[in-house]
Scaffold this motif. Structure first.
Motif, mmCIF file in Angstrom:
data_model
loop_
_atom_site.group_PDB
_atom_site.id
_atom_site.type_symbol
_atom_site.label_atom_id
_atom_site.label_comp_id
_atom_site.label_asym_id
_atom_site.label_seq_id
_atom_site.Cartn_x
_atom_site.Cartn_y
_atom_site.Cartn_z
ATOM 1 N N TRP A 104 0.815 -1.216 0.000
ATOM 2 C CA TRP A 104 0.000 0.000 0.000
ATOM 3 C C TRP A 104 0.848 1.265 0.000
ATOM 4 N N LYS A 105 2.029 1.223 0.642
ATOM 5 C CA LYS A 105 2.858 2.438 0.755
ATOM 6 C C LYS A 105 3.258 2.966 -0.618
ATOM 7 N N ALA A 107 1.756 2.437 -3.422
ATOM 8 C CA ALA A 107 0.551 2.901 -4.121
ATOM 9 C C ALA A 107 0.150 4.312 -3.683
ATOM 10 N N VAL A 108 0.211 4.588 -2.372
ATOM 11 C CA VAL A 108 -0.189 5.931 -1.917
ATOM 12 C C VAL A 108 0.898 6.959 -2.217
ATOM 13 N N GLU A 109 2.153 6.526 -2.260
ATOM 14 C CA GLU A 109 3.222 7.448 -2.670
ATOM 15 C C GLU A 109 3.002 7.865 -4.121
ATOM 16 N N ASP A 110 2.713 6.884 -4.984
ATOM 17 C CA ASP A 110 2.461 7.182 -6.397
ATOM 18 C C ASP A 110 1.250 8.102 -6.565
ATOM 19 N N ALA A 111 0.227 7.894 -5.726
ATOM 20 C CA ALA A 111 -0.995 8.710 -5.806
ATOM 21 C C ALA A 111 -0.846 10.040 -5.077
ATOM 22 N N LEU A 120 3.995 8.070 9.657
ATOM 23 C CA LEU A 120 3.249 7.093 10.443
ATOM 24 C C LEU A 120 2.855 5.870 9.619
ATOM 25 N N GLU A 121 3.625 5.596 8.578
ATOM 26 C CA GLU A 121 3.315 4.462 7.722
ATOM 27 C C GLU A 121 3.244 3.154 8.502
ATOM 28 N N ARG A 122 4.140 2.987 9.465
ATOM 29 C CA ARG A 122 4.145 1.762 10.271
ATOM 30 C C ARG A 122 2.811 1.593 11.003
#
Length: 155
Positions: A104-105, A107-111, A120-122
């Motif tokens: 998911w990380k 994917a959200v970085e790309d978006a 707070l990704e962890r």
């Protein structure tokens, strides 16, 4: 709240065995089978035993914003949208795979949905793992667990 269990020791249940509580995730089918077998054996010996199952649930922006400090509802909405768009969630909003193994990380970085300086990704990963309910996390059942213990304090 993590315990491996001593399922092999359940062959001989001595008289006066204390009440027992099993809290587990039925998605972990191996452990669920061991729990079911232990519950059956304890009930046969008239031991007060209870099982609390921690099931998976749909990922929602409300849940993430409430549980991850610093994650606003707007960012949580965007994050859940990315999870849906990338196919990480099924049609009902349940994670298809363990939250710790879902990429998911990236994917959200790309978006570009996370605010600059978000570290707070962890925490998000751990909350996704809670929603997936594979193992370890039982905190959403704390009230039920503590009530069970309180009901046995005088026994």
């Amino acid at each position: 709240m993590i315990a491996e269990g001593v399922y092999g020791a359940m062959a001989e249940i001595p008289a006066g065995y204390p009440p027992a509580l099993f809290v587990h995730m039925p998605k972990d089918t191996e452990r669920a089978g061991l729990v079911a077998d232990s519950v059956r054996k304890l009930k046969a010996k008239r031991v007060d035993v209870r099982e609390i199952q921690c099931d998976d649930f749909a990922v929602s922006a409300e849940f993430l914003a409430e549980r991850v400090p610093g994650l606003t509802r707007a960012v949580a909405d965007a994050l859940v949208d990315v999870l849906r768009q990338k196919g990480f969630l099924d049609e009902k909003g349940f994670l298809k795979n363990d939250g710790r193994r879902t990429p998911w990380k990236k994917a959200v970085e790309d978006a570009k949905v996370l605010p600059e300086g978000f570290h707070l990704e962890r925490h998000v990963t751990e909350e996704l793992n809670v929603a997936y309910a594979y193992h370890e996390f039982t905190s959403l059942k704390n009230t039920e667990i503590f009530k069970w213990f309180e009901s046995h304090m005088n026994h």
